[in-house]
Design a protein around this motif. Structure first.
Motif, PDB file in Angstrom:
ATOM      1  N   GLY A  23       0.784  -1.232   0.000  1.00 47.13           N
ATOM      2  CA  GLY A  23       0.000   0.000   0.000  1.00 47.13           C
ATOM      3  C   GLY A  23       0.812   1.276   0.000  1.00 47.13           C
ATOM      4  O   GLY A  23       1.950   1.332  -0.474  1.00 47.13           O
ATOM      5  N   THR A  24       0.227   2.327   0.601  1.00 48.71           N
ATOM      6  CA  THR A  24       0.762   3.681   0.561  1.00 48.71           C
ATOM      7  C   THR A  24       2.205   3.773   1.047  1.00 48.71           C
ATOM      8  O   THR A  24       3.026   4.448   0.438  1.00 48.71           O
ATOM      9  CB  THR A  24      -0.115   4.612   1.426  1.00 48.71           C
ATOM     10  N   GLY A  25       2.511   3.082   2.136  1.00 47.69           N
ATOM     11  CA  GLY A  25       3.858   3.166   2.706  1.00 47.69           C
ATOM     12  C   GLY A  25       4.939   2.632   1.800  1.00 47.69           C
ATOM     13  O   GLY A  25       6.086   3.069   1.869  1.00 47.69           O
ATOM     14  N   SER A  26       4.590   1.700   0.903  1.00 50.75           N
ATOM     15  CA  SER A  26       5.581   1.076   0.022  1.00 50.75           C
ATOM     16  C   SER A  26       5.910   1.912  -1.197  1.00 50.75           C
ATOM     17  O   SER A  26       6.909   1.664  -1.864  1.00 50.75           O
ATOM     18  CB  SER A  26       5.074  -0.281  -0.465  1.00 50.75           C
ATOM     19  N   PHE A  27       5.053   2.889  -1.512  1.00 55.66           N
ATOM     20  CA  PHE A  27       5.229   3.626  -2.748  1.00 55.66           C
ATOM     21  C   PHE A  27       6.489   4.482  -2.754  1.00 55.66           C
ATOM     22  O   PHE A  27       7.027   4.772  -3.811  1.00 55.66           O
ATOM     23  CB  PHE A  27       3.992   4.475  -3.047  1.00 55.66           C
ATOM     24  N   GLY A  28       6.965   4.853  -1.605  1.00 52.40           N
ATOM     25  CA  GLY A  28       8.196   5.635  -1.531  1.00 52.40           C
ATOM     26  C   GLY A  28       9.425   4.843  -1.921  1.00 52.40           C
ATOM     27  O   GLY A  28      10.457   5.403  -2.265  1.00 52.40           O
ATOM     28  N   LYS A  29       9.318   3.530  -1.851  1.00 50.67           N
ATOM     29  CA  LYS A  29      10.469   2.676  -2.170  1.00 50.67           C
ATOM     30  C   LYS A  29      10.549   2.330  -3.650  1.00 50.67           C
ATOM     31  O   LYS A  29      11.517   1.748  -4.101  1.00 50.67           O
ATOM     32  CB  LYS A  29      10.360   1.367  -1.379  1.00 50.67           C
ATOM     33  N   ARG A  30       9.517   2.670  -4.418  1.00 51.31           N
ATOM     34  CA  ARG A  30       9.493   2.289  -5.828  1.00 51.31           C
ATOM     35  C   ARG A  30      10.296   3.296  -6.648  1.00 51.31           C
ATOM     36  O   ARG A  30       9.824   4.394  -6.907  1.00 51.31           O
ATOM     37  CB  ARG A  30       8.052   2.239  -6.332  1.00 51.31           C
TER      38      ARG A  30
END
Length: 110
Positions: A23-30
């Protein structure tokens, strides 16, 4: 919401700010690009690791089309672009593909 001071004691349950799931928290790692521009269709659909385009199927010789995608076929078919070569073809065929000749001067009749 629980914050750790320093390193997390459990190491796997949380990434300090909740970046575990999709979800939202993972998008910064992409930050890695999977697709880039395709040489054949020009879309941003060429998968770098696979080496194939998800839009047109490049480098396969036949273009990727499916009958369940009638609208997609309609968008990509002949006549949807400029047809720089094809639009003059019927006229040139009618005249036998003649080249290098000039039209005769027409004489005005009085």
């Amino acid at each position: 919401f629980f914050f750790h001071l320093g390193a997390c004691p459990c190491h796997s349950c949380c990434d300090a700010m909740g970046k575990k799931g999709k979800g939202t928290g993972s998008f910064g790692k992409r930050r890695n690009k999977t697709h880039t521009m395709c040489r054949r269709c020009g879309r941003h659909s060429y998968h770098i690791q696979k080496g194939t385009c998800s839009g047109c199927g490049y480098p396969a010789a036949t273009k990727r089309t499916y009958q369940w995608g009638q609208k997609a076929i309609r968008r990509k078919t002949t006549g949807s672009g400029r047809m720089r070569y094809m639009k003059t073809l019927s006229r040139r065929f009618k005249n036998g593909f003649q080249e290098g000749s000039e039209a005769k001067k027409q004489v005005a009749t009085a």
